[in-house]
Design a protein around this motif. Structure first.
Motif, PDB file in Angstrom:
ATOM      1  N   VAL A  34      -4.929  11.596 -31.428  1.00 22.73           N
ATOM      2  CA  VAL A  34      -5.583  11.069 -32.530  1.00 22.73           C
ATOM      3  C   VAL A  34      -4.963  10.475 -33.346  1.00 22.73           C
ATOM      4  CG1 VAL A  34      -7.316  11.140 -34.582  1.00 22.73           C
ATOM      5  CG2 VAL A  34      -7.717  12.011 -32.943  1.00 22.73           C
ATOM      6  N   LEU A  35      -4.071  10.553 -33.783  1.00 20.12           N
ATOM      7  CA  LEU A  35      -2.577  10.363 -34.672  1.00 20.12           C
ATOM      8  C   LEU A  35      -2.021   9.017 -33.982  1.00 20.12           C
ATOM      9  CD1 LEU A  35      -1.553  13.347 -36.682  1.00 20.12           C
ATOM     10  CD2 LEU A  35      -3.690  11.360 -37.124  1.00 20.12           C
ATOM     11  N   GLU A  36      -1.982   8.918 -32.508  1.00 17.86           N
ATOM     12  CA  GLU A  36      -1.210   7.980 -31.913  1.00 17.86           C
ATOM     13  C   GLU A  36      -1.696   7.174 -31.877  1.00 17.86           C
ATOM     14  OE1 GLU A  36      -0.040   7.983 -27.250  1.00 17.86           O
ATOM     15  OE2 GLU A  36       0.494   9.625 -27.858  1.00 17.86           O
ATOM     16  N   ARG A  37      -3.490   7.180 -31.549  1.00 15.06           N
ATOM     17  CA  ARG A  37      -4.725   6.082 -30.794  1.00 15.06           C
ATOM     18  C   ARG A  37      -5.376   4.638 -31.685  1.00 15.06           C
ATOM     19  NH1 ARG A  37      -7.981   7.109 -27.040  1.00 15.06           N
ATOM     20  NH2 ARG A  37      -8.134   4.832 -26.933  1.00 15.06           N
ATOM     21  N   LEU A  38      -5.468   6.585 -33.121  1.00 13.38           N
ATOM     22  CA  LEU A  38      -6.360   5.283 -34.789  1.00 13.38           C
ATOM     23  C   LEU A  38      -5.360   4.908 -35.356  1.00 13.38           C
ATOM     24  CD1 LEU A  38      -8.843   5.909 -35.925  1.00 13.38           C
ATOM     25  CD2 LEU A  38      -7.771   7.888 -37.315  1.00 13.38           C
ATOM     26  N   PRO A  39      -5.637   3.795 -35.494  1.00 10.94           N
ATOM     27  CA  PRO A  39      -4.658   2.864 -36.087  1.00 10.94           C
ATOM     28  C   PRO A  39      -5.222   3.706 -37.808  1.00 10.94           C
ATOM     29  CG  PRO A  39      -6.452   1.877 -35.595  1.00 10.94           C
ATOM     30  CD  PRO A  39      -6.560   2.548 -34.861  1.00 10.94           C
ATOM     31  N   LEU A  40      -4.675   4.108 -38.245  1.00 15.76           N
ATOM     32  CA  LEU A  40      -4.634   4.453 -39.659  1.00 15.76           C
ATOM     33  C   LEU A  40      -4.641   3.597 -40.891  1.00 15.76           C
ATOM     34  CD1 LEU A  40      -2.802   8.178 -39.621  1.00 15.76           C
ATOM     35  CD2 LEU A  40      -5.671   7.778 -39.310  1.00 15.76           C
ATOM     36  N   ASN A  41      -3.948   2.914 -41.376  1.00 15.30           N
ATOM     37  CA  ASN A  41      -4.151   1.727 -42.051  1.00 15.30           C
ATOM     38  C   ASN A  41      -5.080   0.054 -41.629  1.00 15.30           C
ATOM     39  OD1 ASN A  41      -2.247   0.523 -40.423  1.00 15.30           O
ATOM     40  ND2 ASN A  41       0.001   0.783 -41.563  1.00 15.30           N
ATOM     41  N   LEU A  42      -5.359   0.093 -41.006  1.00 12.79           N
ATOM     42  CA  LEU A  42      -6.782  -0.673 -40.449  1.00 12.79           C
ATOM     43  C   LEU A  42      -7.381  -0.884 -42.191  1.00 12.79           C
ATOM     44  CD1 LEU A  42      -7.068  -3.182 -38.686  1.00 12.79           C
ATOM     45  CD2 LEU A  42      -8.956  -1.371 -37.381  1.00 12.79           C
ATOM     46  N   ALA A  43      -8.229  -0.447 -42.197  1.00 10.98           N
ATOM     47  CA  ALA A  43      -8.809  -0.584 -42.783  1.00 10.98           C
ATOM     48  C   ALA A  43      -8.225  -0.792 -43.986  1.00 10.98           C
ATOM     49  CB  ALA A  43      -9.979   0.959 -43.345  1.00 10.98           C
ATOM     50  N   SER A  44      -7.501  -0.086 -44.384  1.00 18.97           N
ATOM     51  CA  SER A  44      -6.293  -1.214 -46.229  1.00 18.97           C
ATOM     52  C   SER A  44      -5.767  -2.805 -45.570  1.00 18.97           C
ATOM     53  CB  SER A  44      -5.376  -0.409 -46.104  1.00 18.97           C
ATOM     54  OG  SER A  44      -6.036   1.075 -46.594  1.00 18.97           O
ATOM     55  N   HIS A  45      -5.506  -3.044 -44.400  1.00 12.91           N
ATOM     56  CA  HIS A  45      -5.108  -4.526 -43.669  1.00 12.91           C
ATOM     57  C   HIS A  45      -6.311  -5.046 -44.263  1.00 12.91           C
ATOM     58  CE1 HIS A  45      -1.059  -4.138 -42.826  1.00 12.91           C
ATOM     59  NE2 HIS A  45      -0.748  -2.773 -42.630  1.00 12.91           N
ATOM     60  N   LEU A  46      -7.579  -4.867 -44.018  1.00 12.34           N
ATOM     61  CA  LEU A  46      -8.793  -5.845 -44.766  1.00 12.34           C
ATOM     62  C   LEU A  46      -8.594  -5.605 -45.497  1.00 12.34           C
ATOM     63  CD1 LEU A  46     -10.830  -4.562 -41.095  1.00 12.34           C
ATOM     64  CD2 LEU A  46      -9.559  -6.410 -41.049  1.00 12.34           C
ATOM     65  N   HIS A  47      -8.965  -4.378 -46.379  1.00  9.90           N
ATOM     66  CA  HIS A  47      -8.952  -4.132 -48.075  1.00  9.90           C
ATOM     67  C   HIS A  47      -8.349  -5.458 -48.215  1.00  9.90           C
ATOM     68  CE1 HIS A  47      -8.002  -1.992 -51.294  1.00  9.90           C
ATOM     69  NE2 HIS A  47      -8.951  -3.181 -51.856  1.00  9.90           N
ATOM     70  N   PHE A  48      -7.163  -5.522 -47.803  1.00  8.08           N
ATOM     71  CA  PHE A  48      -6.409  -6.268 -48.216  1.00  8.08           C
ATOM     72  C   PHE A  48      -6.015  -8.348 -48.099  1.00  8.08           C
ATOM     73  CE2 PHE A  48      -2.377  -2.980 -48.176  1.00  8.08           C
ATOM     74  CZ  PHE A  48      -3.373  -2.311 -49.041  1.00  8.08           C
ATOM     75  N   ARG A  49      -7.053  -7.937 -47.337  1.00  7.16           N
ATOM     76  CA  ARG A  49      -7.190  -9.279 -46.766  1.00  7.16           C
ATOM     77  C   ARG A  49      -8.581  -9.773 -46.598  1.00  7.16           C
ATOM     78  NH1 ARG A  49      -6.306 -10.604 -39.883  1.00  7.16           N
ATOM     79  NH2 ARG A  49      -3.559 -10.477 -40.763  1.00  7.16           N
ATOM     80  N   GLY A  50      -8.593  -9.132 -47.445  1.00  6.02           N
ATOM     81  CA  GLY A  50     -10.593  -9.360 -48.454  1.00  6.02           C
ATOM     82  C   GLY A  50      -9.922  -9.894 -49.907  1.00  6.02           C
ATOM     83  N   LEU A  51      -9.328  -8.910 -50.648  1.00  2.00           N
ATOM     84  CA  LEU A  51      -9.042  -9.499 -51.531  1.00  2.00           C
ATOM     85  C   LEU A  51      -8.014 -10.791 -51.915  1.00  2.00           C
ATOM     86  CD1 LEU A  51      -6.802  -6.237 -53.385  1.00  2.00           C
ATOM     87  CD2 LEU A  51      -9.378  -7.131 -53.860  1.00  2.00           C
ATOM     88  N   ALA A  52      -7.165 -10.529 -50.894  1.00  6.08           N
ATOM     89  CA  ALA A  52      -6.653 -13.482 -50.749  1.00  6.08           C
ATOM     90  C   ALA A  52      -7.229 -13.472 -50.418  1.00  6.08           C
ATOM     91  CB  ALA A  52      -5.334 -12.689 -49.259  1.00  6.08           C
ATOM     92  N   ALA A  53      -8.161 -13.403 -49.106  1.00  8.87           N
ATOM     93  CA  ALA A  53     -10.009 -14.271 -49.393  1.00  8.87           C
ATOM     94  C   ALA A  53     -10.325 -14.669 -50.254  1.00  8.87           C
ATOM     95  CB  ALA A  53     -10.359 -14.150 -48.237  1.00  8.87           C
TER      96      ALA A  53
END
Length: 168
Positions: free
Chosen positions: A81-100
């Motif tokens: 799970v820890l190898e295959r799950l991108p744990l920071n994906l949601a946060s990156h999308l959050h930051f992208r939403g803030l920039a938008a």
């Protein structure tokens, strides 16, 4: 001070070329602290690096956040799970939403990113919880993004186009 943290993470990111996981962590922290400081021009300048990180490391295309899906991990052990799950994906999308929303005043794009971030954060938390692992920051991302969806929605002109937006 924010500038010192940003300089530190930028330097560490630039110097960590050989280790993808370490580079991922430094890029995440750099983007996070740039977003916190409201330096969205710099957040957006790192878009290609973030996209490459998820494309190369996880086979994910961030250009359509509403279509993003996490890998099937039912029955997988925690190491997998820890190898295959991108744990920071949601946060990156959050930051992208803030920039938008805050930098480009693009409520539609922001809404799409916040909705995907909330959905993926909730799913990631559930996967981790099955292994008795919790991530408080990721859990908070769900509520934060749902609240930000309201702001993004309010930024759009009223009418049938806004009413027809998918929010799931």
């Amino acid at each position: 001070p924010a500038d010192s943290l940003i300089d530190y993470f930028r330097g560490r990111y630039d110097a960590s070329s050989g280790d993808a996981l370490l580079r991922n962590g430094f890029l995440f922290r750099l983007v996070k602290h740039l977003a916190i400081a409201g330096r969205f021009v710099e957040v957006e300048a790192l878009r290609d690096a973030v996209d490459a990180q998820f494309r190369d490391g996880y086979g994910l295309d961030l250009s359509t956040p509403g279509n993003l899906a996490l890998p099937a991990l039912a029955g997988a052990d925690l190491a997998t799970v820890l190898e295959r799950l991108p744990l920071n994906l949601a946060s990156h999308l959050h930051f992208r939403g803030l920039a938008a929303l805050l930098h480009r005043q693009d409520g539609r794009t922001a809404l799409e990113h916040f909705a995907a971030a909330a959905r993926l954060a909730r799913t990631t938390c559930a996967i981790l919880a099955a292994h008795r692992v919790a991530d408080g920051e990721l859990e908070a991302t769900v509520g934060t993004c749902i609240n930000l969806m309201v702001h993004a929605l309010r930024s759009l002109p009223a009418g049938p186009a806004r009413d027809a937006l998918p929010l799931a």
